[in-house]
Design an enzyme around this catalytic site. Structure first.
Site, PDB file in Angstrom:
ATOM      1  N   GLU A 126      11.554  14.664   3.638  1.00 22.00           N
ATOM      2  CA  GLU A 126      12.064  13.157   3.532  1.00 22.00           C
ATOM      3  C   GLU A 126      12.588  12.876   2.167  1.00 22.00           C
ATOM      4  O   GLU A 126      11.975  13.260   1.140  1.00 22.00           O
ATOM      5  CB  GLU A 126      10.752  12.406   3.763  1.00 22.00           C
ATOM      6  CG  GLU A 126      11.134  10.829   3.938  1.00 22.00           C
ATOM      7  CD  GLU A 126      10.107  10.182   4.447  1.00 22.00           C
ATOM      8  OE1 GLU A 126      10.147   8.747   4.229  1.00 22.00           O
ATOM      9  OE2 GLU A 126       8.876  10.385   4.462  1.00 22.00           O
ATOM     10  N   GLY A 266       2.985  11.211  -3.263  1.00 21.43           N
ATOM     11  CA  GLY A 266       1.718  11.453  -3.122  1.00 21.43           C
ATOM     12  C   GLY A 266       1.285  12.314  -1.896  1.00 21.43           C
ATOM     13  O   GLY A 266       0.323  13.332  -2.110  1.00 21.43           O
ATOM     14  N   ALA A 267       1.920  12.156  -0.627  1.00 22.69           N
ATOM     15  CA  ALA A 267       1.858  12.990   0.365  1.00 22.69           C
ATOM     16  C   ALA A 267       2.893  12.594   1.390  1.00 22.69           C
ATOM     17  O   ALA A 267       3.731  11.874   1.189  1.00 22.69           O
ATOM     18  CB  ALA A 267       0.420  12.848   1.112  1.00 22.69           C
ATOM     19  N   MET A 268       2.955  13.437   2.497  1.00 29.05           N
ATOM     20  CA  MET A 268       4.044  13.485   3.412  1.00 29.05           C
ATOM     21  C   MET A 268       3.622  13.595   4.727  1.00 29.05           C
ATOM     22  O   MET A 268       2.768  14.760   5.145  1.00 29.05           O
ATOM     23  CB  MET A 268       5.149  14.521   3.015  1.00 29.05           C
ATOM     24  CG  MET A 268       6.304  14.345   4.081  1.00 29.05           C
ATOM     25  SD  MET A 268       7.079  12.856   4.139  1.00 29.05           S
ATOM     26  CE  MET A 268       7.738  12.977   5.674  1.00 29.05           C
ATOM     27  N   GLU A 269       3.928  12.873   5.488  1.00 25.63           N
ATOM     28  CA  GLU A 269       3.382  12.879   6.926  1.00 25.63           C
ATOM     29  C   GLU A 269       3.882  13.756   7.948  1.00 25.63           C
ATOM     30  O   GLU A 269       4.020  13.363   9.309  1.00 25.63           O
ATOM     31  CB  GLU A 269       3.396  11.399   7.603  1.00 25.63           C
ATOM     32  CG  GLU A 269       4.644  10.796   7.991  1.00 25.63           C
ATOM     33  CD  GLU A 269       5.700  10.164   6.722  1.00 25.63           C
ATOM     34  OE1 GLU A 269       6.442   9.532   7.035  1.00 25.63           O
ATOM     35  OE2 GLU A 269       5.114  10.416   5.564  1.00 25.63           O
ATOM     36  N   HIS A 302      -3.288   6.775   5.284  1.00 28.05           N
ATOM     37  CA  HIS A 302      -1.865   6.364   5.368  1.00 28.05           C
ATOM     38  C   HIS A 302      -1.323   7.592   6.065  1.00 28.05           C
ATOM     39  O   HIS A 302      -0.317   7.064   7.004  1.00 28.05           O
ATOM     40  CB  HIS A 302      -1.331   6.146   3.897  1.00 28.05           C
ATOM     41  CG  HIS A 302       0.175   5.814   3.922  1.00 28.05           C
ATOM     42  ND1 HIS A 302       0.412   4.522   3.938  1.00 28.05           N
ATOM     43  CD2 HIS A 302       1.340   6.628   3.940  1.00 28.05           C
ATOM     44  CE1 HIS A 302       1.555   4.418   3.752  1.00 28.05           C
ATOM     45  NE2 HIS A 302       2.276   5.724   3.772  1.00 28.05           N
ATOM     46  N   GLU A 303      -1.161   8.594   5.373  1.00 27.19           N
ATOM     47  CA  GLU A 303      -0.442   9.710   6.320  1.00 27.19           C
ATOM     48  C   GLU A 303      -0.747   9.999   7.609  1.00 27.19           C
ATOM     49  O   GLU A 303      -0.014  10.461   8.695  1.00 27.19           O
ATOM     50  CB  GLU A 303      -0.502  10.981   5.569  1.00 27.19           C
ATOM     51  CG  GLU A 303      -0.223  10.920   3.943  1.00 27.19           C
ATOM     52  CD  GLU A 303       1.225  10.283   3.692  1.00 27.19           C
ATOM     53  OE1 GLU A 303       1.910  10.315   4.628  1.00 27.19           O
ATOM     54  OE2 GLU A 303       1.198   9.482   2.738  1.00 27.19           O
ATOM     55  N   HIS A 306       0.577   7.416   9.921  1.00 27.79           N
ATOM     56  CA  HIS A 306       1.942   7.746  10.243  1.00 27.79           C
ATOM     57  C   HIS A 306       2.420   8.376  11.406  1.00 27.79           C
ATOM     58  O   HIS A 306       3.278   8.231  12.204  1.00 27.79           O
ATOM     59  CB  HIS A 306       2.709   8.253   9.055  1.00 27.79           C
ATOM     60  CG  HIS A 306       3.174   7.604   7.961  1.00 27.79           C
ATOM     61  ND1 HIS A 306       3.950   6.617   8.368  1.00 27.79           N
ATOM     62  CD2 HIS A 306       3.201   7.747   6.626  1.00 27.79           C
ATOM     63  CE1 HIS A 306       4.644   6.101   7.268  1.00 27.79           C
ATOM     64  NE2 HIS A 306       4.067   6.657   6.092  1.00 27.79           N
ATOM     65  N   GLU A 325       6.923   2.561   6.457  1.00 28.96           N
ATOM     66  CA  GLU A 325       5.946   2.365   4.978  1.00 28.96           C
ATOM     67  C   GLU A 325       5.531   1.099   5.190  1.00 28.96           C
ATOM     68  O   GLU A 325       4.263   1.071   4.801  1.00 28.96           O
ATOM     69  CB  GLU A 325       6.949   2.825   4.170  1.00 28.96           C
ATOM     70  CG  GLU A 325       7.459   4.214   4.029  1.00 28.96           C
ATOM     71  CD  GLU A 325       6.520   5.278   4.194  1.00 28.96           C
ATOM     72  OE1 GLU A 325       5.218   5.048   3.832  1.00 28.96           O
ATOM     73  OE2 GLU A 325       7.074   6.441   4.416  1.00 28.96           O
TER      74      GLU A 325
END
Length: 875
Positions: A126, A266-269, A302-303, A306, A325
């Site tokens: 992303e 921070g992170a990726m879903e 959060h992730e 998603h 988001e």
């Protein structure tokens, strides 16, 4: 500056001419190169343009071969590579396209696509990173089923991961092995992920509401295995909460998380395989603060959330980014509020919104929640997209209520499962279930800028009638002027002069008595309350019911009354913020120090300390002065040094005037023998830190107590509290010695190295010479985004050193941006942000900040990421 890159507009969106129905990927990792073989089952999109040619995206790919339906001869004269595209001429309506490319992850410092982090290969796709892996229609509205096979050396890379469920594994030849994965759910390429490395894992299971058992696996480098328990627990809490609050069940047999030290975000879903920045997943009491635990729990949530709001239902184009988001930030905020403290979560979020998003909304890079255009999409992963986007969703929740909002989200997920959609689709579902017309409300998505709501009041003693008249205005922003009136929900209450919270009554059609919300829909609007025996004090914008700037001419008596008596915890905090803001800014403007504290503030503070009806976390928030960024936002011409000095003088004055009650409250708080991350303990530590921070300014004995706490505490949260305060009050020699001892003890722990870098950057002793020296320290790695943020990014938040009047701090940042841009444009463009609002600063700062931006602009090979930020700032 290089030639201006192409600008992309929402109005020009067209569906893809082609669908990719199925993807088979073979990723072969070798010592010095990686070979990617792609088989794409492609068909014409009946809803797209009737293109004869197929045009695929690609970047940094070394072409090897291409064929259609297995016949390479068809393409001998029909394949053209130019401007990061592969054009295949005159293709049939349905076909199998095979491509082979070489890529070099070891040289990929941008941390996009497939890259090597230490001894591990991982991906970040992303927004447009997949095109750095293979030729593809790299856009979010092209959804496909992915099968992935990874091959690598078995000893070096025993763990091979990809999206979905594992379908097979085995040895091949020359010490190599493979693992194959299948993701049964259609997804865009930005959700693709793969990982190869020598990793250890923590495992657990979760049984879903339908009785399915899901395997949970959290992969880390071996030395980090002891830091995984909390994140695993947070993941299970996320599963449970999303089932209970939103009715969403997980859909695969396995959910995997991988932690890496090199990550731009921070992170990726990624579907079923989340990749996290190590700082956003690793934690234990020895190396993590309460704030770290809170942040990790929120990011894990959060992730995971998603999986539905972003993955199962994704965004049609990148202009709709806040669709996933903003909605998911709202969901993770509710998760934290439900698990811990709703008022504290609201205070923390609004504090950040006011201090960071409001300035963004008033600066040269301001853009709507749904932008109309962009040059580089990576620049739009902003607070406006995330935090303001979440506030827009929160307002919909306020307008509909919890029951209808849940019905609307259920309809949205069910109707659009497996599709790429728009904000209109989301809002339409909310309208359909509630019967509420949100046409005017949708303006929040399309216009930039923070609305300003100015409220005046009038009381008629003869009739007992109290009137509030509101005027709303949305400031001009780049490319947008003369904006229409928004639909703004203003939650309010009234207090009597005695401090009693009243129940206001009104027959106004824009008043909702049940929720206490006044619906502003016109530029000017008046509401009338009746049956009041005396003029009340208004409690306005309770719980920050809309992301607006509120102007009401509160006097200090009114603010003191609200600070002591408002039944709404958020507005009680806000009253103290407004009271102290008035004191600080008056002193800053006059260039004087605050030597004596207003008696009304002291009385409010005394009551706050004594009030048994509030918890310690709220007490700590009420005693904390407004942040420097928020204070700067309140003035027309920012003098950061003057604001810093005035704020600090008020802190000292409060500490002197209230030393006894502050010490009394401190002594009354018991320290638990064992560290636990639970709300009561976190609240107590939060309050102890606030009290110690005041007392350390005026009492040397407190400094000795903090020294002891730093040495003897059984958890890093208390140690860090002590460090942060000592970092402020230490003399330079003590500060340097303490930091030297710190790095000797923790020099092998990545998280603690990052904490140490931040301590070096944020101190009053951290001058430019020291930061320049730190760039050469063996523990600083300019290829690691976390360490760049903790040293250079933190320095740019240092009010004293960064804002040196000779401009040396600004020039230093510009030089670091230029250096970083050559390796990692995403990281470099974010580093520019502190310079972008130069016009808001006093003359002696503004000119030097502009010169720093011009220094960046002179670079001929500047990336599109930095070009966009700099050009908009200088325009």
């Amino acid at each position: 500056m290089s030639a201006q890159p192409k600008e992309i507009f929402l109005k020009d969106y067209q569906p893809s001419a082609w669908n990719i129905d199925h993807v088979d990927l073979l990723i072969q990792i070798f010592e010095e190169e990686t070979v990617v073989t792609s088989n794409l089952r492609i068909s014409r999109n009946p809803d797209g343009p009737k293109d004869k040619d197929l045009v695929l995206h690609g970047a940094d790919l070394e072409y090897v071969a291409t064929s259609i339906d297995g016949d390479e001869r068809i393409l001998d004269e029909n394949v053209f590579i130019e401007d990061e595209t592969l054009r295949v001429k005159d293709v049939p309506d349905a076909f199998l396209l095979n491509t082979v490319v070489r890529i070099y992850p070891e040289k990929n410092t941008s941390l996009e696509g497939l890259y090597k982090s230490g001894g591990m290969y991982c991906t970040q796709c992303e927004a447009e990173g997949f095109r750095k892996i293979t030729w593809y229609l790299d856009r979010p509205d092209v959804l496909s089923i992915f099968n992935t096979r990874i091959e690598a050396d078995k000893e070096l890379f025993p763990v091979l991961l990809a999206n979905g469920n594992e379908i097979s594994r085995g040895d091949i030849h020359n010490g190599r092995h493979y693992v194959a994965w299948k993701d049964p759910h259609k997804k865009p390429a930005y959700l693709f992920a793969t990982v190869a490395g020598k990793l250890e894992k923590t495992t657990d299971t979760f049984t879903t509401m339908s009785g399915k058992e899901v395997k949970l696996e959290l992969f880390v480098e071996p030395h980090n295995l002891s830091k995984t328990d909390f994140a695993m627990g947070a993941l299970k809490r996320s599963f449970k909460w999303d089932e209970e609050r939103f009715g969403r069940e997980y859909d695969l047999d396995i959910f995997m998380v991988v932690a890496t030290d090199h990550f731009n975000m921070g992170a990726m879903e990624n579907k079923g395989l989340n990749i996290f920045n190590s700082a956003a997943v690793l934690a234990n009491e020895k190396t993590s603060t309460d704030a770290d635990f809170e942040r990790i729990e929120a990011i894990v949530g959060h992730e995971y959330f998603h999986n539905w709001s972003g993955n199962r239902v994704t965004c049609r184009d990148w202009f709709q980014l806040s669709l996933k988001e903003g909605f998911t930030v709202f969901r993770d905020a509710e998760f934290t509020a439900d698990l811990h403290s709703r008022p504290i979560k609201r205070i923390d979020d609004v504090n950040m919104l006011r201090s960071a998003q409001f300035p963004e909304d008033a600066g040269p890079t301001a853009h709507p929640v749904r932008p109309q255009s962009f040059i580089e999409i990576n620049n739009f992963y902003t607070l406006t997209i995330y935090e303001k986007g979440a506030e827009v969703v929160r307002m919909i929740h306020t307008l509909l209520g919890e029951e209808n909002f849940r019905k609307g989200s259920d309809l949205y997920f069910d109707r659009f499962d497996g599709q790429a959609v728009t904000t209109e689709d989301f809002v339409a579902c909310m309208e359909e279930v509630s019967g509420i017309d949100l046409t005017q409300f949708k303006l929040w998505y399309d216009f930039a800028g923070t609305p300003v709501v100015t409220i005046k009041d009038d009381y008629d003693a003869t009739t007992g009638t109290y009137k509030l008249t509101a005027q709303q205005m949305v400031p001009d922003t780049p490319g947008q002027t003369n904006k229409p009136a928004f639909h703004i929900p203003v939650k309010l209450g009234l207090l009597a002069e005695s401090g009693e919270n009243l129940t206001p009554g009104s027959n106004d059609t824009n008043w909702d008595a049940k929720t206490g919300v006044w619906h502003l829909r016109d530029r000017t609007q008046t509401i009338e309350f009746t049956g009041l025996k005396s003029k009340p004090v208004p409690s306005l914008l309770r719980d920050f019911s809309a992301p607006v700037k509120l102007n009401y001419n509160f006097d200090l008596d009114q603010l003191a009354l609200l600070a002591q008596n408002d039944a709404n915890a958020f507005n009680r905090w806000d009253a103290v913020q407004r009271f102290t803001t008035q004191l600080i800014l008056a002193a800053a403007e006059a260039g004087t120090e605050i030597s004596e504290v207003d008696e009304r503030l002291l009385k409010a503070y005394e009551q706050i300390l004594a009030d048994e009806n509030i918890d310690n976390a709220i007490r700590a928030a009420l005693l904390t002065l407004p942040s420097r960024p928020w204070l700067a936002e309140q003035v027309d011409s920012i003098d950061p040094i003057a604001i810093n000095d005035a704020r600090q003088s008020l802190r000292v004055a409060i500490a002197k005037a209230m030393a006894k009650p502050l010490r009394g409250k401190l002594n009354s708080i018991k320290r638990p023998a064992k560290y636990e991350f639970k709300f009561q303990d976190v609240a107590a530590r939060r309050l102890r830190a606030v009290l110690y921070a005041y007392l350390a300014l005026v009492d040397d004995k407190v400094v000795a107590e903090l020294e002891a706490q730093y040495k003897d505490a059984n958890n890093y949260s208390e140690q860090n509290d002590a460090l942060q305060i000592l970092n402020e009050v230490d003399d330079k020699a003590s500060w340097a010695a303490r930091l030297e001892d710190f790095i000797k003890e923790w020099g092998d722990d990545a998280q603690m190295i990052e904490a140490w870098l931040s301590l070096n950057s944020t101190s009053k002793h951290a001058d430019l010479a020291h930061i320049t020296k730190m760039l050469k320290h063996e523990k600083f790695d300019k290829g690691n985004p976390n360490r760049v943020r903790r040293l250079i990014g933190a320095f740019a938040m240092n009010n004293i050193a960064f804002h040196a009047k000779d401009g040396s701090g600004y020039k230093f940042l510009a030089e670091q941006v230029i250096d970083t841009d050559a390796r990692n444009p995403q990281l470099a463009s974010r580093m520019i942000v502190p310079l972008t609002r130069w016009k808001r600063y006093a003359e002696q700062y503004a000119g030097e900040m502009r010169s720093a931006l011009e220094l960046i602009a002179e670079v001929k090979s500047l990336s599109p990421d930095c070009f966009e930020m700099v050009s908009k700032s200088l325009k």
